[in-house]
Scaffold this motif. Structure first.
Motif, PDB file in Angstrom:
ATOM      1  N   ILE A   6     -64.177 -14.255  24.114  1.00  0.00           N
ATOM      2  CA  ILE A   6     -64.040 -12.776  23.987  1.00  0.00           C
ATOM      3  C   ILE A   6     -63.140 -12.329  25.075  1.00  0.00           C
ATOM      4  CG2 ILE A   6     -65.199 -10.386  23.719  1.00  0.00           C
ATOM      5  CD1 ILE A   6     -67.533 -12.054  22.315  1.00  0.00           C
ATOM      6  N   LEU A   7     -62.161 -11.464  24.986  1.00  0.00           N
ATOM      7  CA  LEU A   7     -61.273 -10.959  25.789  1.00  0.00           C
ATOM      8  C   LEU A   7     -61.743  -9.406  25.906  1.00  0.00           C
ATOM      9  CD1 LEU A   7     -59.383 -10.953  28.353  1.00  0.00           C
ATOM     10  CD2 LEU A   7     -57.500 -11.198  26.583  1.00  0.00           C
ATOM     11  N   CYS A   8     -62.127  -9.015  26.970  1.00  0.00           N
ATOM     12  CA  CYS A   8     -62.449  -7.547  27.135  1.00  0.00           C
ATOM     13  C   CYS A   8     -61.254  -6.831  27.996  1.00  0.00           C
ATOM     14  CB  CYS A   8     -63.739  -7.289  27.894  1.00  0.00           C
ATOM     15  SG  CYS A   8     -65.064  -7.743  26.783  1.00  0.00           S
ATOM     16  N   LEU A   9     -60.584  -6.041  27.433  1.00  0.00           N
ATOM     17  CA  LEU A   9     -59.635  -5.192  27.935  1.00  0.00           C
ATOM     18  C   LEU A   9     -59.809  -3.879  28.228  1.00  0.00           C
ATOM     19  CD1 LEU A   9     -56.371  -6.712  25.983  1.00  0.00           C
ATOM     20  CD2 LEU A   9     -57.413  -7.491  28.281  1.00  0.00           C
ATOM     21  N   GLY A  10     -59.352  -3.073  29.173  1.00  0.00           N
ATOM     22  CA  GLY A  10     -59.596  -1.767  29.446  1.00  0.00           C
ATOM     23  C   GLY A  10     -59.089  -1.276  30.877  1.00  0.00           C
ATOM     24  N   ASP A  11     -59.588  -0.195  31.145  1.00  0.00           N
ATOM     25  CA  ASP A  11     -59.198   0.484  32.511  1.00  0.00           C
ATOM     26  C   ASP A  11     -60.466   0.002  33.649  1.00  0.00           C
ATOM     27  OD1 ASP A  11     -61.472   1.941  31.708  1.00  0.00           O
ATOM     28  OD2 ASP A  11     -60.210   3.875  31.385  1.00  0.00           O
ATOM     29  N   GLU A  12     -60.591   0.847  34.595  1.00  0.00           N
ATOM     30  CA  GLU A  12     -61.596   0.656  35.354  1.00  0.00           C
ATOM     31  C   GLU A  12     -62.793   0.860  35.121  1.00  0.00           C
ATOM     32  OE1 GLU A  12     -60.437   4.906  35.207  1.00  0.00           O
ATOM     33  OE2 GLU A  12     -59.135   3.181  36.084  1.00  0.00           O
ATOM     34  N   ASN A  45     -63.479 -10.783  31.436  1.00  0.00           N
ATOM     35  CA  ASN A  45     -63.217  -9.437  31.995  1.00  0.00           C
ATOM     36  C   ASN A  45     -61.469  -9.226  32.284  1.00  0.00           C
ATOM     37  OD1 ASN A  45     -62.893  -6.878  33.047  1.00  0.00           O
ATOM     38  ND2 ASN A  45     -64.886  -7.051  34.165  1.00  0.00           N
ATOM     39  N   GLY A  46     -60.880  -8.682  31.353  1.00  0.00           N
ATOM     40  CA  GLY A  46     -59.351  -8.363  31.755  1.00  0.00           C
ATOM     41  C   GLY A  46     -59.165  -6.926  32.099  1.00  0.00           C
ATOM     42  N   GLY A  47     -60.223  -6.265  32.545  1.00  0.00           N
ATOM     43  CA  GLY A  47     -59.986  -4.829  32.956  1.00  0.00           C
ATOM     44  C   GLY A  47     -59.067  -4.711  34.056  1.00  0.00           C
ATOM     45  N   CYS A  48     -58.236  -3.436  33.966  1.00  0.00           N
ATOM     46  CA  CYS A  48     -57.209  -3.229  34.780  1.00  0.00           C
ATOM     47  C   CYS A  48     -57.253  -1.813  35.516  1.00  0.00           C
ATOM     48  CB  CYS A  48     -55.972  -3.254  34.128  1.00  0.00           C
ATOM     49  SG  CYS A  48     -54.394  -3.232  35.589  1.00  0.00           S
ATOM     50  N   PRO A  53     -54.088   1.815  27.098  1.00  0.00           N
ATOM     51  CA  PRO A  53     -53.813   0.977  25.893  1.00  0.00           C
ATOM     52  C   PRO A  53     -52.510   0.238  25.930  1.00  0.00           C
ATOM     53  CG  PRO A  53     -54.736   2.996  25.153  1.00  0.00           C
ATOM     54  CD  PRO A  53     -54.369   3.099  26.537  1.00  0.00           C
ATOM     55  N   THR A  54     -51.587   0.876  26.271  1.00  0.00           N
ATOM     56  CA  THR A  54     -49.970   0.213  26.395  1.00  0.00           C
ATOM     57  C   THR A  54     -50.225  -0.984  27.541  1.00  0.00           C
ATOM     58  OG1 THR A  54     -49.274   2.215  25.722  1.00  0.00           O
ATOM     59  CG2 THR A  54     -47.656   0.428  26.794  1.00  0.00           C
ATOM     60  N   LEU A  55     -50.720  -0.759  28.576  1.00  0.00           N
ATOM     61  CA  LEU A  55     -50.788  -1.725  29.613  1.00  0.00           C
ATOM     62  C   LEU A  55     -51.731  -2.911  29.369  1.00  0.00           C
ATOM     63  CD1 LEU A  55     -50.095  -2.934  32.393  1.00  0.00           C
ATOM     64  CD2 LEU A  55     -51.924  -1.355  33.253  1.00  0.00           C
ATOM     65  N   GLU A  60     -52.227  -8.379  27.571  1.00  0.00           N
ATOM     66  CA  GLU A  60     -52.585  -9.548  26.482  1.00  0.00           C
ATOM     67  C   GLU A  60     -51.417 -10.313  26.169  1.00  0.00           C
ATOM     68  OE1 GLU A  60     -53.637 -11.770  23.382  1.00  0.00           O
ATOM     69  OE2 GLU A  60     -52.203 -10.180  23.124  1.00  0.00           O
ATOM     70  N   ARG A  61     -50.273  -9.756  26.036  1.00  0.00           N
ATOM     71  CA  ARG A  61     -49.088 -10.480  25.613  1.00  0.00           C
ATOM     72  C   ARG A  61     -48.459 -11.440  26.481  1.00  0.00           C
ATOM     73  NH1 ARG A  61     -43.792  -7.878  22.209  1.00  0.00           N
ATOM     74  NH2 ARG A  61     -43.240 -10.167  21.839  1.00  0.00           N
ATOM     75  N   HIS A  62     -48.645 -11.024  27.904  1.00  0.00           N
ATOM     76  CA  HIS A  62     -48.010 -11.810  28.764  1.00  0.00           C
ATOM     77  C   HIS A  62     -48.851 -12.639  29.643  1.00  0.00           C
ATOM     78  CE1 HIS A  62     -43.916 -10.098  28.018  1.00  0.00           C
ATOM     79  NE2 HIS A  62     -44.449  -8.974  27.814  1.00  0.00           N
ATOM     80  N   ARG A  63     -49.952 -12.338  29.866  1.00  0.00           N
ATOM     81  CA  ARG A  63     -50.896 -13.004  30.726  1.00  0.00           C
ATOM     82  C   ARG A  63     -51.983 -13.575  29.987  1.00  0.00           C
ATOM     83  NH1 ARG A  63     -52.604  -8.724  35.186  1.00  0.00           N
ATOM     84  NH2 ARG A  63     -52.411 -10.118  37.105  1.00  0.00           N
ATOM     85  N   PHE A  64     -52.626 -12.862  28.999  1.00  0.00           N
ATOM     86  CA  PHE A  64     -53.699 -13.264  28.536  1.00  0.00           C
ATOM     87  C   PHE A  64     -53.616 -14.287  27.198  1.00  0.00           C
ATOM     88  CE2 PHE A  64     -55.601  -9.250  30.519  1.00  0.00           C
ATOM     89  CZ  PHE A  64     -55.738 -10.266  31.636  1.00  0.00           C
TER      90      PHE A  64
END
Length: 78
Positions: A6-12, A45-48, A53-55, A60-64
């Motif tokens: 499971i890859l979690c994406l989001g902000d801080e 944890n792929g939080g940035c 959402p765009t980032l 996701e497309r380029h790194r993950f």
């Protein structure tokens, strides 16, 4: 690879730099799922910080993409 990833994406909020790793929602999700299944689970944890959402989609497309996640969770904090 028999791991359910499971890859979690989001902000801080997802990244949670102010918390110990074991207290992030990603780590808690991993523990909860591991208690309920015999399938190995990996929650990444792929939080940035400062992300949106765009980032998250671009990351996701380029790194993950190579991580081959079975599920992608996107946390949006309005």
């Amino acid at each position: 690879d028999d791991v359910f990833r499971i890859l979690c994406l989001g902000d801080e909020t997802t990244f949670a730099a102010e918390l110990p790793e074991e207290e992030t929602y990603c780590a808690k999700l991993a523990r909860g799922l591991e208690e309920q299944t015999t399938t190995p689970v990996e929650v990444l944890n792929g939080g940035c910080p400062g992300g949106c959402p765009t980032l998250a989609a671009l990351l996701e497309r380029h790194r993950f993409l190579g991580l081959q996640a079975d599920v992608i969770l996107l946390h949006i904090d309005p």
